[in-house]
Design an enzyme around this catalytic site. Structure first.
Site, PDB file in Angstrom:
ATOM      1  CG  ASP A  44       2.700  14.637   2.421  1.00 22.38           C
ATOM      2  OD1 ASP A  44       2.971  15.806   2.708  1.00 22.38           O
ATOM      3  OD2 ASP A  44       2.746  14.163   1.274  1.00 22.38           O
ATOM      4  CE  LYS A  65      -1.961  19.538  12.420  1.00 22.10           C
ATOM      5  NZ  LYS A  65      -0.959  20.052  13.336  1.00 22.10           N
ATOM      6  CG  MET A 184      -5.982  11.681  -4.455  1.00 28.01           C
ATOM      7  SD  MET A 184      -4.870  12.920  -5.109  1.00 28.01           S
ATOM      8  CE  MET A 184      -4.306  12.123  -6.590  1.00 28.01           C
TER       9      MET A 184
HETATM   10  N1  SAH Z   1       1.791   8.692  -3.188  1.00 20.73           N
HETATM   11  C1  SAH Z   1       0.643   8.007  -2.684  1.00 20.73           C
HETATM   12  C2  SAH Z   1      -0.636   8.558  -3.234  1.00 20.73           C
HETATM   13  C3  SAH Z   1      -0.879   9.974  -2.863  1.00 20.73           C
HETATM   14  S1  SAH Z   1      -2.414  10.588  -3.406  1.00 20.73           S
HETATM   15  C4  SAH Z   1       0.785   6.502  -2.955  1.00 20.73           C
HETATM   16  O1  SAH Z   1       1.657   6.092  -3.716  1.00 20.73           O
HETATM   17  O2  SAH Z   1       0.031   5.752  -2.379  1.00 20.73           O
HETATM   18  C5  SAH Z   1      -3.447  10.282  -2.023  1.00 20.73           C
HETATM   19  C6  SAH Z   1      -4.393   9.164  -2.322  1.00 20.73           C
HETATM   20  O3  SAH Z   1      -3.762   7.919  -2.119  1.00 20.73           O
HETATM   21  C7  SAH Z   1      -5.591   9.110  -1.412  1.00 20.73           C
HETATM   22  O4  SAH Z   1      -6.582  10.023  -1.778  1.00 20.73           O
HETATM   23  C8  SAH Z   1      -6.048   7.699  -1.617  1.00 20.73           C
HETATM   24  O5  SAH Z   1      -6.715   7.555  -2.836  1.00 20.73           O
HETATM   25  C9  SAH Z   1      -4.729   6.979  -1.738  1.00 20.73           C
HETATM   26  N2  SAH Z   1      -4.305   6.365  -0.474  1.00 20.73           N
HETATM   27  C10 SAH Z   1      -3.138   6.535   0.149  1.00 20.73           C
HETATM   28  N3  SAH Z   1      -3.065   5.769   1.256  1.00 20.73           N
HETATM   29  C11 SAH Z   1      -4.217   5.082   1.324  1.00 20.73           C
HETATM   30  C12 SAH Z   1      -4.749   4.116   2.213  1.00 20.73           C
HETATM   31  N4  SAH Z   1      -4.064   3.685   3.278  1.00 20.73           N
HETATM   32  N5  SAH Z   1      -5.968   3.613   1.967  1.00 20.73           N
HETATM   33  C13 SAH Z   1      -6.673   4.022   0.902  1.00 20.73           C
HETATM   34  N6  SAH Z   1      -6.232   4.942   0.028  1.00 20.73           N
HETATM   35  C14 SAH Z   1      -5.008   5.454   0.217  1.00 20.73           C
END
Ligand code: SAH
Length: 519
Positions: A44, A65, A184
């Site tokens: 992803d 993408k 998000m």
């Molecule tokens: N499965 C992922 C979340 C996916 S949804 C998890 O468990 O983290 C995608 C959202 O995750 C982004 O919009 C943001 O809100 C958050 N996110 C993921 N990585 C991030 C990071 N390094 N810094 C800030 N937000 C992050």
């Protein structure tokens, strides 16, 4: 390779793997093992590209993408996974954070189950917990919050089904919880905060937003339900970002351990070769910097081992063994092994070394070093010998094919008979402009580092050849010692940092103090 081909009709296994929030060190051991075994990897957008080096041998597909019609459709990804499992043994679906936390991992697992494809889930460190942690915010705390909810803020208003899911979020209930973590939710920040306030949450409730959490480029802003949307907008905060609402945010100033690191946010170029790069890079990252690695030197075996082998065959004849480079040590040790000789073969010898890394490598291998270059330069090492120690003595000096002669002349002047044996060759690698830019990023780094004169000379040549000299030569540089500094200046760089002690550790400390003065 019989094992590699998948038995007919029996599908391979799909691993739904969490890659963690960004910091490559937050990958689990199980995730790493899956990546190492993978035939195919579907990853992803939010997966840190650095993590993909664990699956160098797999075919990799970026399914995150954003095309002109939005995301890669979910049904298509599920189909790809099923097809892949029919042809390959180990298929990895790699997702940012944890695959089951807003990652649509559940839907993909359902599709695999329906298609009869075996799957396993490898949970990851979710950004919902780790990103607040990297901002110094514990998601629960005995005094501030004993429960926490993870909420999706629906970044993308175009996504189908938004209305239905919005309706499913009970803002009234969320407003009564001590801590909320919103994912998000950058674009919808203001709207969602207004909902919480309407549902009864005080506008003065502390809130923080953290962009690119756990990456060297992490940024955060702190305010409350009323002020944070404005602060975030002014700072230009963009996805990916995690928002925390609740009194736990008050802990941030006390617990801010990451953003306060001495080199936090600094981008530093590391020019060493292979393994040797890793120690400097590791220490820089520990200090909070982003280490950009550009191998400016390539170590290769000599054209012939004859001279070194001859010397090793009659190693009893020598009195001193001198090393001025760890590469020479590595080469010497490997040839020694060929002759099945160990530390006992050298007990009659005295060993001198320049540089702590060189000395350390020798000691690891069981060879005590009796003389270390005083300030870690070969000149100083030469001077530190008394004529009486060298007069009539036989010295073996394994070193690079091309090297400065001053040191050898100094030893000879003091009466030693010095035998030089070529142990390695070093040369500048060929790197295209595109490769250099990919390593350095589009903005110039904050600092260049040189741990040897050769890396400085090679980098200058590489930058000139690539037409990038104008852009980079004014970037301040750090040199590990006086000899390297002189070479770097001669090559045209501006050396602004040199540690008093010429070790990697001291180099990183000197870099930190250089930047702390600049703040
Ligand atoms: N499965 C992922 C979340 C996916 S949804 C998890 O468990 O983290 C995608 C959202 O995750 C982004 O919009 C943001 O809100 C958050 N996110 C993921 N990585 C991030 C990071 N390094 N810094 C800030 N937000 C992050």
């Amino acid at each position: 390779m019989a094992l590699k081909t998948k038995p007919k009709n029996k599908p391979g296994t799909v691993y739904l793997v969490g890659a963690g929030p960004g910091d490559p060190g937050l990958l689990t051991l199980k995730a790493k093992a899956c990546l190492e075994r993978a035939d195919l990897v579907f990853f992803d957008q939010l997966v840190n590209p650095e993590i993909l080096r664990h699956c160098a041998r797999a075919k990799r597909f970026d399914v995150g993408k954003r095309g002109h019609r939005g995301h890669f459709p979910q049904e298509k990804i599920a189909k790809l996974l099923v097809q892949a499992a029919r042809r390959h043994r180990v298929v990895v679906r790699l997702k940012g954070g944890d695959p089951f936390v807003f990652g649509r991992g559940g839907e993909e697992a359902e599709a695999l189950r329906r298609a009869g494809v075996p799957f396993e889930i490898v949970p990851g460190v979710t950004s919902a917990v780790a990103v607040p942690a990297y901002a110094g915010i514990p998601v629960t705390h005995r005094s501030f919050g004993s429960s926490v909810a993870f909420v999706t803020g629906h970044e993308d208003p175009e996504k189908p089904g938004r209305r239905a899911r919005d309706a499913a979020i009970d803002w009234e209930a969320l407003a009564r919880l001590p801590t909320l973590v919103l994912l998000m939710g950058v674009k919808t920040l203001e709207e969602n905060f207004a909902r919480l306030v309407r549902a009864g949450r005080s506008p003065a409730t502390p809130a923080a937003i953290v962009e690119w959490g756990s990456y060297p480029r992490q940024r955060s802003r702190v305010g409350d339900l009323r002020s944070l949307p404005r602060l975030a907008k002014r700072a230009g905060i963009r996805p990916p970002a995690v928002t925390v609402v609740g009194d736990v945010v008050r802990m941030k100033p006390d617990l801010d351990w990451f953003e306060t690191k001495p080199l936090f946010g600094r981008r530093v170029l590391v020019t060493r070769s292979g393994d040797r790069a890793s120690e400097l890079s590791r220490r820089l990252s520990e200090a909070g910097a982003q280490a950009l690695e550009l191998p400016a030197i390539e170590i290769r075996p000599p054209r012939s081992w004859a001279a070194l082998d001859r010397a090793i065959a009659r190693i009893e004849d020598y009195d001193w063994l001198i090393f001025t480079s760890v590469h020479a040590v590595e080469a010497f040790l490997s040839r020694l092994k060929k002759f099945r000789k160990g530390p006992r073969a050298l007990t009659h010898l005295k060993i001198a070394a320049v540089g702590p890394v060189t000395a350390q490598r020798l000691e690891e291998a069981g060879f005590p070093v009796s003389r270390l270059g005083e300030s870690f330069t070969s000149e100083a090492l030469g001077r530190s010998f008394r004529a009486r120690e060298l007069k009539g003595k036989r010295v073996l000096f394994p070193r690079a094919e091309v090297a400065r002669e001053a040191f050898v002349s100094e030893l000879r002047r003091k009466g030693a008979s010095v035998e030089v044996a070529v142990a390695y060759r070093s040369r500048a690698p060929r790197l295209s402009r595109r490769k250099i830019l990919a390593a350095l990023g589009k903005d110039a780094p904050d600092l260049l580092t040189f741990a040897s004169g050769a890396t400085a000379e090679n980098l200058a040549r590489l930058l000139r050849q690539a037409g990038l000299w104008e852009k980079y030569h004014k970037v301040p540089a750090a040199a590990i010692g006086p000899v390297t500094r002189a070479a770097a200046r001669l090559a045209g760089f501006k050396v602004a940092v040199m540690p008093r002690e010429h070790t990697i550790e001291a180099l990183v400390e000197a870099i930190a103090s250089y930047f702390s003065k600049k703040k």
